[in-house]
Scaffold this active site. Structure first.
Site, PDB file in Angstrom:
ATOM      1  N   ALA B 321       0.792  -1.266   0.023  1.00 35.69           N
ATOM      2  CA  ALA B 321      -0.139  -0.120   0.025  1.00 35.69           C
ATOM      3  C   ALA B 321       0.808   1.148   0.131  1.00 35.69           C
ATOM      4  CB  ALA B 321      -0.882   0.092   1.177  1.00 35.69           C
ATOM      5  N   SER B 322       0.462   2.416   0.791  1.00 34.41           N
ATOM      6  CA  SER B 322       1.291   3.447   0.525  1.00 34.41           C
ATOM      7  C   SER B 322       2.530   3.577   1.127  1.00 34.41           C
ATOM      8  CB  SER B 322       0.510   4.557   1.271  1.00 34.41           C
ATOM      9  OG  SER B 322      -0.827   4.907   1.044  1.00 34.41           O
TER      10      SER B 322
END
Lengths: 368, 602
Positions: B321-322
């Site tokens: 993810a981020s």
């Protein structure tokens, strides 16, 4: 019968003095005493139980007295007694099936409190004598009587086989049938009977107990199941083989001292002897047995009386059968069946009966 | 004169000889066989009779102990007394088992079923343990009565005891009997039967060190199995002790914060690669498996849908993810498809030319004008969609690979690799061509890409080290020998100032008022880090509220950070499955880890 085909081969001149005297046969006596004493030593070696050895010694003493009493008895006077003693023996054989000793898995023993005894052992001693007596009651043996003896023998065989005791039941068969065939049962019937018996082998096989089948199968490949059914044979062969020429010495057989041999004091006592005394010991044993059997057979061969001939012949063959079958099974030539080694294996009834057998033959010897 | 002409009728004699002869022949054959056995084959049987009395038995060595980095004992061996039976000495199993059951006051049926299950497939002379861990009363009763029972014996053995059971389980693992599969992969194990070997964790990875050497004993026994005397003895050699890099104190405190939630945490010293904490939750009691008698007892462990035996820290494959964004940014800087200053308008949605479908950012309405730093601090999705689109997968994947994505970390052979997608990968595994949309998703660490927590930790360790990739280690000492740091790679950027600038952006995540992890700001110990929210399932906004009710479909919360920034002591990655927001649940764990560890270090 001067030109009998066998006459050249059997040149068994027993010294003349024997023929015309009723002198005691010391060859037989001494070989018996040797075998039994040796047996006691081996029982001690294999069981390490002084109690068991003394017990066996007591039976030996009893049996020896019985033997001597019979040896000096007049068998002609006893003949009627022998003939009818079949009935109590049969009675005991039936009784044991219903009231067996509770200490055993099989119904072989009758418990008399102080000691137990095996009616089948008694029967294999009584049967040939009473059969011979029955068959020789007329000058010429009648076929009808022979058939009757065969029939009675089969019944006894059946009664012992269901105890179950395969070994002794085979002996019973010999004990009843040998008098018949020796007294002149036609060869054609003998061959036919043998043929029938061969045909019924599969039937017999099916009627065997699983453990008995296993023992027979094991014979062909004992190593396949070393820790199961093959254990006895493999361990016993190891014992015999590891004894080598001169053995490991008395009380030094590792196989027997460490209890690797099953039943080492009874049926497998031969392997203990072989382990502790080696080939030398077993050869001496063969020699002593040889002398004994030879002297016993001579009684039969030189006897003029048909009854005496049949009885001593049958009893000698049975003794030889015990010896040869026991030794063969211990070294893996035959399946393991319960069959003790005469005069050596632990077992009171068998010892006493064997000694009585000798006693009977010795008494017949006087009729030579 | 012969016996035949002696008498008038010698027919009986003739017949006696005939019926005598089979037995004479038999006796003759028997004599030949005796000659064969005791003369010609005597040597063979002599050897057999020797080995008959002598039994060689193995003595199990004691496994090495395991300590933590501060020499606190983590794993020890308990001595227990077991009942060993030798089937070849048992005459009647029914009676034997009944005797045992009565004596020990145990359930006969249970013992019988154990006996028959174990008896199958074993050679009958192979002794084995029937009843484990006898209590004192049972031992007392047995030692009085054992002489009467053939084939049974009390033997002492070691059972592995992990002292801080659940806390250390994912690190230590458990031991078990050697399976056929084990022998297939490592044939030398076949000589160690009856020994227990490590099945997972450190117990498995360092099994050959912990195992020690078998001892041997030759004993003389009779056929009843009773010991007569010992003939020779070669004592076993205890396995070597291990000192782990794990800080038990830190591990315990962090573990308690998981509170049973699913997730993982890895804390590594960036400079040395030493792992100071490694948590996977939920976990299990390894001693249950160490002393297991039969599979039924622990069946539930294996069947548990939360998979407590699964090591999420090493083998859990999550979308990064981020947390991937800093690397995407660096890759774009390297490829010069972006500069630090260039601004992109984030209106909350991103469109590719000629495609109606919007790529949505997590924040409705977007972040407005964003440059690289703001994009990292606020975690703008649209900025990185655009970056990835311009960068293309052919530039992105090789750059990420340098940081260890898609490769095993090198800690053990039994960890997952994650997925670092590329054109070739997708064609091979999915059977489809690579789409631009795939690159766009990968820009925010979603789509096909997955990474394990330890991979993420190592990638950030490289950021903390300004380019140096170290091999992770969990063992500090084997016996008395220290393990050494292994540097795998030194990543150099075209502009080395970029390391510093990325760090500043990551600091902003925690320290700037608009940072996504502003909630863990603490000016005493400065942490650089990045939040992440891994989508479990891509879903439209309208369905979202409804689906949030089902916990298993909620997003995974991630945070990875290192600190103190001036001299990074620890890189920590925390993942809470279905934890929704990285800043709320994962970041505080990382903060706590770094604070605790920094204080300890001082």
């Amino acid at each position: 019968m001067r030109n009998s085909p066998l006459s050249f081969s059997v040149n068994l001149k027993i010294d003349k003095s024997q023929n015309n005297s009723s002198q005691f046969d010391y060859w037989i006596l001494f070989s018996i005493i040797f075998l039994c004493s040796f047996g006691l030593a081996m029982i001690y070696s294999s069981s390490n139980s002084l109690e068991m050895t003394i017990r066996q010694g007591a039976y030996f003493f009893l049996g020896l007295i019985g033997m001597l009493l019979l040896a000096f008895s007049n068998f002609r006077k006893m003949e009627v007694f022998y003939l009818h003693s079949f009935w109590p023996a049969l009675f005991l054989l039936i009784i044991v099936l219903f009231f067996p000793s509770e200490n055993s898995k099989t119904s072989r023993w009758i418990d008399l409190g102080l000691f137990t005894f095996q009616p089948s052992e008694l029967m294999r001693f009584i049967l040939p004598i009473s059969a011979a007596s029955f068959l020789t009651k007329n000058l010429k043996t009648k076929m009808k009587d022979m058939w009757l003896v065969i029939f009675v023998t089969l019944i006894c065989f059946y009664l012992v086989a269901i105890q179950p005791d395969l070994g002794t039941s085979i002996i019973i068969l010999l004990a009843g049938l040998l008098p018949v065939v020796i007294s002149g049962f036609p060869w054609i019937y003998i061959f036919f009977g043998g043929f029938l018996a061969t045909l019924s082998l599969p039937l017999i096989w099916m009627s065997l107990y699983d453990y008995q089948k296993q023992r027979i199968l094991t014979l062909f490949n004992p190593e396949a199941d070393i820790y199961g059914a093959g254990w006895n044979i493999v361990q016993s062969k190891i014992a015999v083989g590891s004894g080598g020429l001169f053995g490991k010495g008395f009380l030094n057989g590792s196989q027997s001292q460490l209890n690797f041999i099953p039943e080492s004091h009874s049926d497998f006592i031969f392997s203990v002897i072989a382990e502790e005394f080696g080939l030398l010991g077993t050869s001496i044993l063969f020699l002593i047995y040889g002398i004994l059997i030879y002297r016993l057979l001579m009684v039969s061969f030189y006897s003029s009386n048909k009854f005496a001939k049949i009885v001593s012949g049958t009893l000698s063959i049975i003794l030889l059968a015990y010896i040869s079958i026991n030794i063969s099974m211990v070294i893996g030539l035959l399946p393991v069946v319960g069959m003790p080694l005469p005069f050596l294996s632990q077992g009171g009834t068998a010892l006493v009966v064997n000694l009585l057998t000798i006693g009977i033959i010795l008494s017949l010897r006087k009729e030579v | 004169m012969s016996i035949f002409d002696n008498k008038k009728d010698s027919n009986e004699t003739y017949r006696i000889i005939i019926f005598l002869s089979p037995f004479l022949i038999l006796l003759f054959l028997a004599f030949l066989q005796i000659l064969n056995l005791s003369y010609f084959n005597s040597d063979k049987f002599k050897t057999q009779s020797e080995s008959n009395r002598l039994y060689q038995s193995k003595i199990i060595p004691q496994r090495g102990f395991i300590f933590d980095s501060k020499n606190t004992l983590l794993v020890e061996n308990n001595i227990q007394q077991d009942l060993e039976i030798n089937p070849s000495f048992i005459e009647n199993p029914r009676i034997f088992l009944k005797q045992i059951a009565d004596l020990l006051e145990l359930n006969l049926n249970k013992i019988e079923s154990d006996f028959y299950i174990r008896a199958t497939g074993k050679s009958p002379n192979e002794p084995y343990i029937l009843i484990k861990d006898l209590n004192e009363k049972q031992i007392a009763k047995l030692s009085v009565n054992l002489k009467k029972i053939k084939g049974a014996e009390i033997i002492s053995s070691f059972s592995r005891n992990v002292i801080h059971k659940e806390v250390m389980a994912p690190v230590i693992g458990y031991v078990g009997n050697i399976s056929r599969e084990d022998i297939f992969y490592n044939p030398e194990l076949s000589q160690f039967k009856s020994l227990k070997i490590g099945k997972t964790g450190v117990e498995k990875d360092f099994d050959s060190i912990l195992r020690g050497n078998m001892g041997y004993r030759i004993q003389e026994r009779d056929s009843n199995g009773k010991l007569i005397r010992n003939i020779s003895l070669e004592p076993p050699i205890k396995g070597k002790d291990l000192q782990l890099s794990i800080d038990l104190d830190l591990q315990k405190k962090l573990f308690s914060d998981f509170n049973g939630r699913k997730g993982a945490l890895v804390a590594i010293e960036p400079k040395t690669g030493l792992i100071r904490a490694l948590i996977s939750s939920p976990t299990y009691d390894p001693n249950l498996l160490n002393t297991i008698n039969d599979y039924e007892e622990v069946k539930s462990l294996f069947a548990d849908k939360d998979s407590p035996l699964f090591n999420r820290a090493l083998s859990g494959q999550y979308p990064p993810a981020s947390t991937l964004k800093p690397f995407v940014g660096m890759a774009a800087l390297e490829a010069e498809t972006i500069s630090w200053e260039k601004q992109i308008i984030d209106s909350g949605e991103y469109y590719v030319e000629g495609d109606e479908r919007p790529y949505k950012g997590w924040k409705e309405g977007g972040h407005g004008n964003v440059d690289m730093k703001k994009a990292i601090v606020e975690s703008s999705d649209v900025y990185f969609y655009s970056l990835a689109y311009d960068l293309t997968i052919n530039n992105l994947s090789p750059f990420l690979e340098k940081f260890g994505y898609g490769k095993q970390s090198g800690l053990t052979e039994n960890e997952a690799k994650g997925i670092l997608p590329s054109r070739k990968w997708k064609l091979g595994y999915i059977g489809e061509a690579w789409f631009k949309g795939d690159t766009i998703n990968m820009g925010i660490g979603q789509g096909y890409i997955t990474a394990t927590p330890i991979q993420i930790a190592l990638a950030y360790a490289a950021l903390a080290n300004k380019g140096e990739i170290v091999k992770p280690r969990i063992i500090e000492k084997v016996g008395n020998d220290s393990t050494e740091k292994v540097s795998k790679l030194n990543i150099s950027l075209s502009d080395n100032k970029n390391w510093k600038r990325i760090e500043e952006a990551l600091l902003g995540v925690v320290e700037a008022s608009n940072g996504t992890a502003n909630n863990i700001y603490d000016r005493n110990i400065r942490i650089a880090g990045k939040t992440g929210t891994a989508q479990v399932k891509s879903i439209g906004e309208t369905e979202y509220k409804f689906l949030r009710e089902d916990e298993s479909l909620r997003d995974h919360a991630l945070f990875v950070g290192y600190g103190p920034v001036e001299d990074p002591k620890l890189v920590v990655v925390a993942i809470i499955e279905n934890g929704e927001s990285g800043s709320a649940v994962a970041a505080p764990l990382v903060r706590k880890a770094i604070n605790l560890y920094s204080k300890n270090e001082k």
